[in-house]
Each structure stands twice: as C-alpha cells, then as structure tokens.
Motif scaffolding. Structure first.
Motif, PDB file in Angstrom:
ATOM      1  N   SER A  93       0.886  -1.175   0.059  1.00  0.00           N
ATOM      2  CA  SER A  93       0.247   0.104   0.004  1.00  0.00           C
ATOM      3  C   SER A  93       0.975   1.403   0.036  1.00  0.00           C
ATOM      4  CB  SER A  93      -0.777  -0.055   1.326  1.00  0.00           C
ATOM      5  OG  SER A  93      -1.902  -0.890   1.336  1.00  0.00           O
ATOM      6  N   THR A 113      -4.505   0.917  -8.606  1.00  0.00           N
ATOM      7  CA  THR A 113      -4.779  -0.304  -7.529  1.00  0.00           C
ATOM      8  C   THR A 113      -5.287  -1.460  -8.529  1.00  0.00           C
ATOM      9  OG1 THR A 113      -5.249   1.356  -6.109  1.00  0.00           O
ATOM     10  CG2 THR A 113      -6.347  -0.696  -5.709  1.00  0.00           C
ATOM     11  N   THR A 170      -2.031  -1.487  -3.903  1.00  0.00           N
ATOM     12  CA  THR A 170      -3.268  -0.295  -3.193  1.00  0.00           C
ATOM     13  C   THR A 170      -2.418   1.051  -3.210  1.00  0.00           C
ATOM     14  OG1 THR A 170      -4.218  -2.417  -2.389  1.00  0.00           O
ATOM     15  CG2 THR A 170      -5.001  -0.087  -1.678  1.00  0.00           C
TER      16      THR A 170
END
Length: 125
Positions: free
Chosen positions: A11, A91, A122
């Motif tokens: 992420s 993403t 992400t």
C-alpha cells in the motif's frame, strides 16, 4: 514448466513508488517474453508492460508510459516493474507472466502460458 513468484506489492499513497519483482524458475529465461499484467475485480486482466528477455526490448500500456519501467536481471532470472508516480487507478492485483520458449511479446494474454499468483498494489488518494 515455468514457475513465477512475485513480490513487492503493498500500500502506498498517490505519488509514491513501488517495485515489483518476479523470479522465474527456468533454464531458458533469456529466450521468452516476460510481462506484467493487472486486474481489478469485475474487469479484464490488462497488460501493463512486457520485455523480451534476449534483447531487452520493452513495451508499455499507454496508461503507464513514463511512470512504470520494466527491467530484468538475467543472472537472477528476475523481472522487475518499477512503478513511480502511482495513482489510485493503478490499484489492482499485479501478475507476472511468461510465454513459452521463444514466444512472442504482446500486451494481450494470449501468448502467455505461465502466470504467477499475483501481488496486490493499493494506492490511496
């Protein structure tokens, strides 16, 4: 048979960077096309970048040109995807893929016979 193992997903905030790695278990790494694809739920898997390992020629989807770079380390049978200036629309689950021996390169799925398990990327806004 070629086994592909991806790593490096995670992420990150928009504007950030990630580098994905894909290790291929094959003695013929230098004679095939390697590619990165991505997929979000409910959509088709799309080609992101490819590299023909014997000559290092590359190709990119328009959506990632100038931001992503595919590269290789033939001594390590490894392909990388350096992703910079990431956007929320990047993403997806990212997959490494390989063609058969001397297979042709394409940003479509057709020529690719071998796939990794995927690594999630992400990007938050």
């Amino acid at each position: 048979q070629v086994q592909l193992v991806e790593s490096g997903g995670g992420s990150v905030q928009a504007g950030g960077s990630l580098r994905l790695s894909c290790v291929a278990s094959t003695n013929t790494f230098s004679s095939r096309c390697m590619g990165w694809f991505r997929q979000v739920p409910g959509k088709e898997r799309e080609g992101v970048a490819t590299i023909y390992t014997s000559v290092g020629s590359t190709n990119y989807a328009d959506s990632v040109k100038g931001r992503f770079t595919i590269s290789q380390d033939r001594a390590k049978n490894t392909v990388y995807l350096q992703m910079n200036s990431l956007k929320p629309e990047d993403t997806a689950m990212y997959y490494c893929a390989a063609t058969g021996y001397r297979g042709s390169c394409s940003l479509t799925r057709g020529p690719f016979a071998y796939w990794g398990q995927g690594t999630q990327v992400t990007v938050s806004s």
